[in-house]
Design a protein around this motif. Sequence first.
Motif, PDB file in Angstrom:
ATOM      1  N   ALA A   1       0.836  -1.200   0.000  1.00 34.97           N
ATOM      2  CA  ALA A   1       0.000   0.000   0.000  1.00 34.97           C
ATOM      3  C   ALA A   1       0.870   1.250   0.000  1.00 34.97           C
ATOM      4  O   ALA A   1       0.545   2.251  -0.674  1.00 34.97           O
TER       5      ALA A   1
ATOM      6  N   ASN B   1      -6.794   8.410  -3.409  1.00 31.13           N
ATOM      7  CA  ASN B   1      -7.336   7.061  -3.296  1.00 31.13           C
ATOM      8  C   ASN B   1      -6.296   6.081  -2.730  1.00 31.13           C
ATOM      9  O   ASN B   1      -6.604   5.220  -1.901  1.00 31.13           O
TER      10      ASN B   1
ATOM     11  N   ALA C   1      -6.520   3.920   0.777  1.00 32.84           N
ATOM     12  CA  ALA C   1      -6.350   2.465   0.777  1.00 32.84           C
ATOM     13  C   ALA C   1      -5.254   2.043   1.739  1.00 32.84           C
ATOM     14  O   ALA C   1      -5.359   1.027   2.431  1.00 32.84           O
ATOM     15  N   GLN C   2      -4.181   2.851   1.769  1.00 30.76           N
ATOM     16  CA  GLN C   2      -3.097   2.556   2.717  1.00 30.76           C
ATOM     17  C   GLN C   2      -3.601   2.646   4.157  1.00 30.76           C
ATOM     18  O   GLN C   2      -3.245   1.827   5.008  1.00 30.76           O
TER      19      GLN C   2
END
Length: 346
Positions: free
Chosen positions: A113, A167, A171-172
């Motif tokens: 990520a 984004n 997500a990370q």
Amino acid sequence: MNRKPLIAVAVVAIAAAVGGWWYANRSATPSDQLVLYGNVDLRQVSLAFNANDRIAELTVREGDRVRAGQVLGRLDTRSLVLRVAQSQARIGVQEQALLRLKTGSRPEEVAQAGAQVAAAQADAELAQQQLARLQAIGTTTAGRAVSQQDLDSAQARRKVALAQLDNARKAQQLVVTGPRKEDIGQAQAQLESARAELALMNHQLTEAELKAPIDAIVRARLLEPGDMASPQRPAFTLAITDPKWVRTYVAEPDLGRVRAGQEARVSTDSQPGETIAGKVGYISSVAEFTPKTVQTEELRSSLVYEVRVMVDDPQDRLRLGMPATVRLQLSPPPSSGSSSTATGKP
């Protein structure tokens, strides 16, 4: 005078008197006893399987003595065993799914990520540089070297790159934070449901064995291997030999002579010379008409009280329904000549 007829009459009279005295003394009941007549009674159990399936085995027959907890029969459990194995495999899957959620993200996933965030950030910086370069060229050439379309395309690429960067960062964050509590709770509930289903199947396996609830004697075997069992179809009738009692009836005039715990002796026609010890265990508080099977035609309308004489019959000599004679030992009447205390002045 012929005395032979007189002698014959005297002999007949004496014989009749002696015979009457002997019969009266033979059939007379002692004054300290009360004789009652009844039938042997005991409790019975109709025993059925709790499951609906084909009977695979029955291990006892009529007349066999059984002990509490003894297995009397078994059902066909082959399909149920397969369902148990399937449920165990399902539990394994649920346990691994729950463990994965509780463990969270692996270090490799967190690093992946982060790399995606770095790549998105590099794309955003490149788009920003391209846009700034085109804007500088347009400014120095008064808009002659760069078209408006090129500027619009560069600005659009910059916005897309910034959105992709945002984004990737979110997500990370999700990877670092790990699964939601709701997802873990759902997986936990699914695992508990699978375990409960397995426990139910194991209970059904236990119910596939028919066990005796108490020490008893098999009175009737009503089903055979291959029959379809159900809770509504008894497989055995068990006779509980302890406690065992004689159900008899006492007339109202004799009711006051009977009390709970009173000693009794029980005999039967098959063994008239042997008696079995017993005690009065129950006296009905409600009168009823004498059962027709107990008394004669003339006494059927008489009101009597039910009495149960509990007997100790370890040799199992008394059978269900057997006629029995009960002799109750009565207490001696109080002495009429008891002394009274006189009162007077000293």
